[in-house]
Design an enzyme around this catalytic site. Sequence first.
Site, PDB file in Angstrom:
ATOM      1  N   GLY A 293      18.492  -7.138 -10.688  1.00  0.00           N
ATOM      2  CA  GLY A 293      19.407  -6.116 -10.194  1.00  0.00           C
ATOM      3  C   GLY A 293      19.376  -4.881 -11.080  1.00  0.00           C
ATOM      4  CB  SER A 294      22.085  -2.510 -11.963  1.00  0.00           C
ATOM      5  OG  SER A 294      22.623  -2.573 -10.677  1.00  0.00           O
ATOM      6  CB  ALA A 295      19.640  -5.711 -15.863  1.00  0.00           C
TER       7      ALA A 295
END
Lengths: 576, 87
Positions: A293-295
């Site tokens: 995801g956003s990581a």
Amino acid sequence: MKRATETQAIFFTGRHYLVLFMLLGFLLALIGRAFYLQIVEKEFLADQGVQRQIRTIETPAYRGAILDRFGSPLAISTPVDSVWVNPSEILANLAALKTVTKKLDLDYSATVSHLKEKADKEFVYLKRQLKPEIAASVADGVGGVYLQREYNRYYPAGEVVSHLVGFTDIDDQGQEGLELVYEGWLEAQPGSRRVIRNRKGAVVEELAQVKPSHSGKDVYTSIDMRLQYIAYRSLARAIQYHGAKSGSAVLLDARNGEVLAMVNQPSYNPNQRKTMSASQQRNRALTDVFEPGSAIKPFTLAAAIDRGNYHRKSLVDTAPGWFMVSGYPVKDVRNYGKLDLASILRKSSNVGASRIALSMEPAELWQSLSDYGFGEPTGVSFPAESAGYFRHHSQWQPLDHASMGFGYGLSVTITQLARAYAVIANQGRELEISLVKKQPEEIEQNQIARHVMKSSTAEMIIAMMEEVVGPKGTAAEAAIIGYRVAGKTGTAKKSVAGGYDEDDYVSVFAGIAPASNPRLVMAVMIDEPSQNGYYGGTVAAPVFREVMSNALRILDIAPDDLSTLQAHLSPKGKGV
Amino acid sequence: MTRNYWLALLLTFVLGSALTVIYVKHESRILFSELRTVQKQQDQAVIQWSRLQLQNSTLATHSNIEMQARKTLEMRLPDTVQLVQLP
């Protein structure tokens, strides 16, 4: 007189011959016997002699220990003795057997019948793996009762480090984890020697060493048990508090890639293996993959900045907060309008990250992400390590290209993610991850390793990620008073067959501290938190803060943000 | 005559060597039993060392230390407000 002498002489001569004859007879008998023993029966008798006096006995050797970086034991072998008997010998001495069974807490009549069954054998265990002094008191002075030296493996740190260390089987062979990886190094090779024993069984002379014994060598891991314990405790607490299914955390030394802590939940105690299940045994930090995801956004940005597509002040238009890619919408929480790069990270805008990803050719984005280590094994050499799932750009659909920018369409292990963040922390140089303590020359090599990201880009990304941990960012709960922390959250929906699950999430946080001169990198992943929130910033970030703040204190790393620290200091402290 | 001298000399040598063999054999037995004793002591020391190491790591488990520090000694981390910065 003469006659008398004659008869005497005759008489004497008769006796003389008799004696002579008898002596000769004895002599012949002796020669015959000697011939029989020395020539006819020689082999049999010599054999018997050897059997009675000469024994090949085993020279014990013990398996090497697994230690943490400071030498405290994680796995260690201690000697134990097993009591064995020769049934025919001991059955001739039942009184002795009775006392022995009593001392060993065995049932006497059951033992006798068991031994009678195996009367044709010469070697039967009575009881295995006893403390040496107990075994010695049992066997002392009792004929027909013998001891065999064995080694028992203990894991003093128990479940805190069990995934990493692994375990051995009953024959002392490594089965899992480092016990398996370093089997050849740790393994003990018992030797044997031929000795002469006297009637009492004591060794009186050594004839030859048949095989020299080699004890195993010790393995120094890179783990710092103090940090490992804190990480384990914090992760376990968070898993329980959020009712999560599982979780992992990895703490790296940003300067040389050594793994200082690697923990997983659920765990197991390797000293009590009867109850453990396969799901407890997995070292999830290396074997389990998830969509980050956003990581992953810092890396999308880094790739674009490195190629000159964007710079510090570039603005990306994210209005109206969504756009369509081959029929699927890419959405933000709301319409953010025009954002600069730092704000894209801080607000974690999917549209922004996606537009940046689309500004590059698929091959360019693929190359950069591969360089950061996605889709590549981390190089720790661990059984069943996963290299993640990262398709070659030639197989990408347009949607893959767009979603790659915000961390969907590829899967990583938490260790891969930590390693990628370590690249940023290491001024863009690629880093070899290691579970064993590195040699000084290996560390030197790290200092001249290839740049997979420009150091100016790495600096810029760290500065942007500091805002994420700032008061307006998504990970304010990762902030540590006195230190500048850079990091990024991720909250990914779990993919299920045919799509994404709306209720199950993976919460991620990865961060670097201190941001001014990175020393430590930590990544936390919590799978399916079911209560008290599910965002990476509320579930994973607090674990990061707890472990990282303790690690900074324990490793004596100086605070690099004195202004906020001073604001919190006691009034008395300020003036001094 | 000289021959007898040679014989006597060789006989002495043979006897001497035979006695030396006996002596050396005896010596080696004594040394061997000493070696055994020392090996047993070493064995004991290794056993004790590994047991002490185990005991040490059991007593010094981090959870145990933490519990002792917090409960028995009532230790805790100072708040930032309690920190004093030295120049």
